[in-house]
Design a protein around this motif. Sequence first.
Motif, PDB file in Angstrom:
ATOM      1  N   ALA A 114       0.822  -1.209   0.000  1.00  0.00           N
ATOM      2  CA  ALA A 114       0.000   0.000   0.000  1.00  0.00           C
ATOM      3  C   ALA A 114       0.856   1.259   0.000  1.00  0.00           C
ATOM      4  O   ALA A 114       0.541   2.250  -0.672  1.00  0.00           O
ATOM      5  CB  ALA A 114      -0.929  -0.003   1.217  1.00  0.00           C
ATOM      6  N   THR A 115       1.965   1.220   0.728  1.00  0.00           N
ATOM      7  CA  THR A 115       2.873   2.363   0.749  1.00  0.00           C
ATOM      8  C   THR A 115       3.505   2.587  -0.614  1.00  0.00           C
ATOM      9  O   THR A 115       3.595   3.715  -1.107  1.00  0.00           O
ATOM     10  CB  THR A 115       3.975   2.142   1.798  1.00  0.00           C
ATOM     11  OG1 THR A 115       3.375   1.909   3.077  1.00  0.00           O
ATOM     12  CG2 THR A 115       4.889   3.353   1.884  1.00  0.00           C
ATOM     13  N   SER A 118       1.021   4.064  -2.956  1.00  0.00           N
ATOM     14  CA  SER A 118       0.837   5.496  -2.684  1.00  0.00           C
ATOM     15  C   SER A 118       1.972   6.316  -3.280  1.00  0.00           C
ATOM     16  O   SER A 118       1.757   7.421  -3.776  1.00  0.00           O
ATOM     17  CB  SER A 118       0.757   5.731  -1.173  1.00  0.00           C
ATOM     18  OG  SER A 118      -0.331   5.018  -0.607  1.00  0.00           O
ATOM     19  N   ALA A 121       1.256   6.778  -6.884  1.00  0.00           N
ATOM     20  CA  ALA A 121       0.177   7.732  -7.104  1.00  0.00           C
ATOM     21  C   ALA A 121       0.646   9.169  -6.888  1.00  0.00           C
ATOM     22  O   ALA A 121       0.280  10.074  -7.641  1.00  0.00           O
ATOM     23  CB  ALA A 121      -0.994   7.414  -6.180  1.00  0.00           C
ATOM     24  N   VAL A 122       1.474   9.377  -5.855  1.00  0.00           N
ATOM     25  CA  VAL A 122       1.937  10.731  -5.548  1.00  0.00           C
ATOM     26  C   VAL A 122       2.897  11.238  -6.617  1.00  0.00           C
ATOM     27  O   VAL A 122       2.806  12.384  -7.064  1.00  0.00           O
ATOM     28  CB  VAL A 122       2.609  10.755  -4.155  1.00  0.00           C
ATOM     29  CG1 VAL A 122       3.368  12.062  -3.944  1.00  0.00           C
ATOM     30  CG2 VAL A 122       1.566  10.590  -3.074  1.00  0.00           C
ATOM     31  N   GLY A 140       8.684   7.903   1.724  1.00  0.00           N
ATOM     32  CA  GLY A 140       8.038   6.656   1.322  1.00  0.00           C
ATOM     33  C   GLY A 140       9.034   5.596   0.912  1.00  0.00           C
ATOM     34  O   GLY A 140       8.853   4.408   1.212  1.00  0.00           O
TER      35      GLY A 140
END
Length: 235
Positions: A114-115, A118, A121-122, A140
Motif C-alpha cells: 500500500a505504501t 501510494s 500515485a503521488v 516513502g
Amino acid sequence: MRRPVDRPADRPVRMPRAAAAAGVVSALLLGAAILLVHLAVPEHPQDATDWTRQTSQRDSLHAALALLPFAGIFFLWFMGVVRDYVGAAEDRFFATLFLGSGVLFVAMLFVMAATAGSLLAVTDVSAASSAGQRGLWQFGRHLVLELLTNYATRMAAVFVVSTTTIGHRLGVFPRWLAWLGYLVGLVLLFAVGSTSHLELVFPLWMLAVSSHVFVVTLRRRRADEGQNGAAEAGP
C-alpha cells in the motif's frame, strides 16, 4: 443388508492435492515481488533523485504490486498446508508463534504494498519534481525498504524458526531441512539489511519446505489408495 453411509462429520476434510503446491506458488510470487521491489526502489537516497522519470523502475514496482496480493493469499494457504501436514500434535507455544508471525508477515507485506502504491500515485502528478514531493518520495522510499528489510523479514525469521522447531520435534522434517530452517532464520534475523537481496532466502526456504511436503503428501496418498484398493479386492 445395506452398508451404512458415513456422515460428513465422520469423514475428515482432507487437504486437496492442489493445496500442497500452494507454497511453491507463493515462494515464486514472493521471490519475484521482492526482486522487483529491489530493482524499482533505490537503496540510497542519492540514487532516487530521478526516480519519477525512470519508466522502467516504475513499471517494475507496478509489477511487484500486482504480484504481492496473490503472494500473500497463497502464503496463508501455505500456512494451512503446513499445519495440516504437522497434524494435531503441534506444540501450542510454537504453534502460536507460527500463526502470529505468519499473519504479521502478510500484514506487513500488504502495508508495504500500500505504501509503494501510494508512492506511485503521488509521483504520478505533474508537481512530482517539486521539493515537497521529493521529500515525500524519500520518506516513502525509506518506509518501503524499512518494512521489507527490517520488520517483515524479522517476522519471517520467527515463522521459519517456529515452523522448523515444530517439524523437527515431531520428526516430520528431515535433518537437512531442519538445519536449513535454522540457518535461514539466523540470516533473516541478523544478516538482512547489511547485504542486498538476502530476503530472497525466505522464499527459497518456502520452496524447499513445499517441495518436501508435496512429495511426502503424494507418497502418503498413493500408499492410502493402494491399501484401499487391496482392501476392496480382498475377500
